[in-house]
Design a protein around this motif. Sequence first.
Motif, PDB file in Angstrom:
ATOM      1  N   ARG A  58       0.821  -1.212   0.000  1.00  0.00           N
ATOM      2  CA  ARG A  58       0.000   0.000   0.000  1.00  0.00           C
ATOM      3  C   ARG A  58       0.860   1.270   0.000  1.00  0.00           C
ATOM      4  O   ARG A  58       0.601   2.201  -0.723  1.00  0.00           O
ATOM      5  CB  ARG A  58      -0.878  -0.010   1.250  1.00  0.00           C
ATOM      6  CG  ARG A  58      -2.334   0.358   0.986  1.00  0.00           C
ATOM      7  CD  ARG A  58      -3.104   0.346   2.304  1.00  0.00           C
ATOM      8  NE  ARG A  58      -3.581   1.680   2.603  1.00  0.00           N
ATOM      9  CZ  ARG A  58      -2.948   2.573   3.356  1.00  0.00           C
ATOM     10  NH1 ARG A  58      -1.785   2.297   3.908  1.00  0.00           N
ATOM     11  NH2 ARG A  58      -3.474   3.766   3.556  1.00  0.00           N
ATOM     12  N   THR A  59       1.898   1.259   0.838  1.00  0.00           N
ATOM     13  CA  THR A  59       2.732   2.465   0.929  1.00  0.00           C
ATOM     14  C   THR A  59       4.151   2.078   1.318  1.00  0.00           C
ATOM     15  O   THR A  59       4.431   0.921   1.634  1.00  0.00           O
ATOM     16  CB  THR A  59       2.138   3.505   1.906  1.00  0.00           C
ATOM     17  OG1 THR A  59       2.872   4.732   1.794  1.00  0.00           O
ATOM     18  CG2 THR A  59       2.181   3.000   3.356  1.00  0.00           C
ATOM     19  N   TYR A  60       5.054   3.059   1.231  1.00  0.00           N
ATOM     20  CA  TYR A  60       6.477   2.804   1.465  1.00  0.00           C
ATOM     21  C   TYR A  60       6.723   2.154   2.818  1.00  0.00           C
ATOM     22  O   TYR A  60       7.529   1.241   2.949  1.00  0.00           O
ATOM     23  CB  TYR A  60       7.265   4.112   1.359  1.00  0.00           C
ATOM     24  CG  TYR A  60       6.943   4.909   0.128  1.00  0.00           C
ATOM     25  CD1 TYR A  60       7.066   4.335  -1.148  1.00  0.00           C
ATOM     26  CD2 TYR A  60       6.479   6.219   0.211  1.00  0.00           C
ATOM     27  CE1 TYR A  60       6.753   5.069  -2.298  1.00  0.00           C
ATOM     28  CE2 TYR A  60       6.168   6.954  -0.936  1.00  0.00           C
ATOM     29  CZ  TYR A  60       6.308   6.382  -2.179  1.00  0.00           C
ATOM     30  OH  TYR A  60       6.000   7.097  -3.303  1.00  0.00           O
ATOM     31  N   GLY A  61       6.009   2.636   3.833  1.00  0.00           N
ATOM     32  CA  GLY A  61       6.231   2.182   5.200  1.00  0.00           C
ATOM     33  C   GLY A  61       5.754   0.762   5.446  1.00  0.00           C
ATOM     34  O   GLY A  61       5.926   0.239   6.553  1.00  0.00           O
ATOM     35  N   VAL A  70       1.446   1.165  -5.787  1.00  0.00           N
ATOM     36  CA  VAL A  70       0.810   1.925  -6.858  1.00  0.00           C
ATOM     37  C   VAL A  70       1.113   3.387  -6.583  1.00  0.00           C
ATOM     38  O   VAL A  70       0.696   3.940  -5.562  1.00  0.00           O
ATOM     39  CB  VAL A  70      -0.711   1.691  -6.891  1.00  0.00           C
ATOM     40  CG1 VAL A  70      -1.343   2.530  -7.992  1.00  0.00           C
ATOM     41  CG2 VAL A  70      -1.006   0.213  -7.099  1.00  0.00           C
ATOM     42  N   GLY A  71       1.884   4.004  -7.461  1.00  0.00           N
ATOM     43  CA  GLY A  71       2.306   5.374  -7.246  1.00  0.00           C
ATOM     44  C   GLY A  71       1.163   6.363  -7.398  1.00  0.00           C
ATOM     45  O   GLY A  71       0.053   6.003  -7.793  1.00  0.00           O
ATOM     46  N   SER A  72       1.456   7.636  -7.112  1.00  0.00           N
ATOM     47  CA  SER A  72       0.408   8.645  -7.083  1.00  0.00           C
ATOM     48  C   SER A  72      -0.115   8.994  -8.468  1.00  0.00           C
ATOM     49  O   SER A  72      -1.107   9.694  -8.602  1.00  0.00           O
ATOM     50  CB  SER A  72       0.923   9.900  -6.377  1.00  0.00           C
ATOM     51  OG  SER A  72       2.083  10.385  -7.013  1.00  0.00           O
ATOM     52  N   GLU A  78       5.211   1.591  -8.940  1.00  0.00           N
ATOM     53  CA  GLU A  78       6.528   2.142  -8.617  1.00  0.00           C
ATOM     54  C   GLU A  78       7.280   1.197  -7.693  1.00  0.00           C
ATOM     55  O   GLU A  78       6.676   0.549  -6.836  1.00  0.00           O
ATOM     56  CB  GLU A  78       6.387   3.489  -7.888  1.00  0.00           C
ATOM     57  CG  GLU A  78       5.809   4.595  -8.732  1.00  0.00           C
ATOM     58  CD  GLU A  78       5.745   5.925  -7.989  1.00  0.00           C
ATOM     59  OE1 GLU A  78       5.038   6.830  -8.459  1.00  0.00           O
ATOM     60  OE2 GLU A  78       6.407   6.042  -6.929  1.00  0.00           O
TER      61      GLU A  78
END
Lengths: 270, 270, 270
Positions: free
Chosen positions: C220-223, C234-236, C241
Amino acid sequence: MKRAKRIGAPPGIVTLTTDFGGADGYVGAVKGVILSRFRGAEIVDLAHDLAPGDVRAASEVLLRAAPLFPARTVHLCVVDPGVGTARRGLALLSNSQLYVGPDNGVFTGVLAQGGDPLARALENWGLFRDAVSPVFHGRDVFAPIAAHLASGRDLRDVGPEVAPASLVRLDDPVPVADADGLRGQVIHVDRFGNLVTNLCAPADGAASVEIAGRRLALARTYGDAAPGELVAVVGSSGRVEIAVNGASAAAALGTSAGAVVILRAPRESS
Amino acid sequence: MKRAKRIGAPPGIVTLTTDFGGADGYVGAVKGVILSRFRGAEIVDLAHDLAPGDVRAASEVLLRAAPLFPARTVHLCVVDPGVGTARRGLALLSNSQLYVGPDNGVFTGVLAQGGDPLARALENWGLFRDAVSPVFHGRDVFAPIAAHLASGRDLRDVGPEVAPASLVRLDDPVPVADADGLRGQVIHVDRFGNLVTNLCAPADGAASVEIAGRRLALARTYGDAAPGELVAVVGSSGRVEIAVNGASAAAALGTSAGAVVILRAPRESS
Amino acid sequence: MKRAKRIGAPPGIVTLTTDFGGADGYVGAVKGVILSRFRGAEIVDLAHDLAPGDVRAASEVLLRAAPLFPARTVHLCVVDPGVGTARRGLALLSNSQLYVGPDNGVFTGVLAQGGDPLARALENWGLFRDAVSPVFHGRDVFAPIAAHLASGRDLRDVGPEVAPASLVRLDDPVPVADADGLRGQVIHVDRFGNLVTNLCAPADGAASVEIAGRRLALARTYGDAAPGELVAVVGSSGRVEIAVNGASAAAALGTSAGAVVILRAPRESS
C-alpha cells in the motif's frame, strides 16, 4: 485595494516547504490542487530542496520563516517519509500562524516557541480529494486542507482536537552546563557551510566559543574575521553559529550536525 | 480589474535574487517580512541557487531579467558576503526599475546599461526591522525597504542620495582590439555549459570566433551544429556565446570564466 | 473579491516548467515578459531543475501537475534543445488546460490523456517580442503567447491550426503481455530514487512485481516495508513504482530508466 478587502479576513497566503526538489511534478501537483480548491490562494515557496525525509531541516525552515508572515498564513509542510502509515495528519494554530502537515516532528521548532497551540487531526475525509493515494497525502489530503484554511473556513472542520502534548517532537538535544561552560552541539549546517548550534546567544554578548579544539571570541559578523578564517557569531535566529568568512566552516572543520560546541562565559574566556 | 486599479501606481512586484538555495529558511524569512510589511506585494523568484557570494552571477541575473519587468518593479538582491560590515545598503532607480541590495557590485550589469540612475544609501533605521541582525540584512534591512518601495512610498525616505559614480562596480574586463581581431573573454558559464563572452555581436552578423585553438563561424542557433559539436552564436543577451549542441561547451573545452575568445571580422575569417 | 471577478474569465494563472535551473537569469526573463505583457498574470513555478534538454522529464511534470489546475490555466514549458531550428512552436488546448511550448515531445503525457486536443502553430509574429532571438524562444515567443492566452485572448490568434496527429510524441514503450505476465519498464526515476514504471495498477490491487531478479508483493505504501527494504506500490500517478523505504531504490538496485519490470497477476504470484 487588495489589502483593504482583506481586513479581518485571513490573508489567503499558503507557503510550501517540501523535499520534492525541482525536477518532478510533485510541487506542481500540490499547487494545482490548492488553486483549484481556493482560487484566491497566494502560493509562496519557502524551500523545496530539503534532503529527502529530512524532518529536522523542515522544522528549521518553519522556525526561521513562518513567524514572519502575516497572521493566519497557512504553512503547508510535506516532508513525509511515513506517508500512508498510522502517523497522523495535523492542522495547527500556533502563535497566529496556521500549519498543515504530518505529525512527524516537522513542527518541533514552531511548537517550541510556545503560545498555546491548538491542534486537530485531519480526519474529515469529506474535505480530502475523492481518491486519496496512500503515497501522496501532500496532494490529496494536506493541499485541500491548506486551501480550506486559507479561504478562511474553520479549523474545527478538519477533524477532532488533539492534545498538543501528544504531538510528535524531535528529540532536541539540550545544552548542558559543566565545568567548561555550556556544552551544546551543531544542530544544522546551512548552504553556506555555517554551523548553527543549539546555544543561545549570551545576554551580554561577550563570550568565547570552542569547537574542534579551536577557541573563538564571539564576533559581530562574518567579515570580522579575515577571509578564510573561522568566526563565531550570533546567527540570525539568535543562536551561536560558527562560520568561515567567504567559505564553508563545515568543510574547513570537517564538521557536521552533532559536533560538540562549548560556550564559555566572559570570565572564563581569557 | 486588478490591472485597472493600478494604473499610475507602482506594480507591487518584488523580485528576489539570492544565494540562499532551496534548503534553508532564509528565502522564506525574506518573503515573510515583505508580505508582513506590504500585503499587496507580488513576490516573484528570479534565482536562489547562485554560488555563495557570487556577486558577478547576481549581476548577470539582474542584467538579463530585470529590464523586462513592468516599470517600478522592485528587484531585491541578497548576495551579500560582506553583510554587517561597512559596505553600504542601496536603493536604486535605474531605467524605471527599482533595485535594493548591498553596494558590492551586484548592480554592475544594470548600471552599465546607463540611464542616469538615482541611488540612495539605506540609513533610515526607522524603516528597518526593530532588531537588525548584523548577519541577515536581507531580512532585516533590504526586505522592509523593498516592501516600502513596492507599496509606492518614496525612494527619498530610505536615506541620503549617493553619487552613482561612487557605487561599487565589478572590474569588468573590456575587449581589446589587436592584430587578431577583438580579444575578449568568457565572463559567465550558464547551466547548459554555454560560455557567455564579453564580445558584442558584430552588426553585420558575419564573423568567426576563436577559442582554445578552435575557429568557429558565427551560426544562428545551437542546432546549426551537429549534435555534440561546438557552435558560436549571438546569445540572447546580445553577446557572443560558445556552446555545444546538446551538451556542455564548458565540459567539452575544459573552459571556465576568463578564457580568451577572439572575434574576427569577416574579411579576416577565411 | 478576486474570485468573484473572474467567474467566466480565464484564471490568469501561468505555470512554468523549464530546464533553466536556479542560477541564471533565464527564468526571470520569461517571468518579466509575461508580467509586462499581462500584469494580471499569476505565475506559478512547477519545476526548473529538469536536466538540460530532458523532454521526457518535462512530459512527466506536466502529466502529473497540469490536469490539477483550474480550467484554462496556461502551462508554459521551455525545455527546448532545438530552439531556433525548424521545430514548431505550439499552443494547445487539451482537457480544458492550455499549453505553450516547443513541438518536441514535452506534451506527450498530456496528449496521451486524450480529450480531443486543439493545436495551433505559433506563427503570428505580431504577438512575439519585436526582436526574436534564435536561441531564446522561451522569452521572445512562448512568454508573449502565454501572456496572450492567460489574459483571455483567443487561441486562434496565435497561428494556423495543426492536426493533433502531427504533433511530436515521445516513443513511449508499451508493456507487453507474455508468459511471465505484463512486461514493462522503468520510465522515470524521481528525486527520492523511486522507480516509476509504465505498468498501470491492476484493478484488483493484488499482484506481484519483479525487478532485477527480486519479486515483490504489491504493498500500500512505502512504510509497509522495513526501513531500507524494497517495496512495490501503486504510485500517485496510478502506475506501479518500486521504492525503498527511507532510501533510493535506484541506488539500491543500480537501476535507471529502461530497466525491465514484470507485473504478475495474483494467480501467478504464489
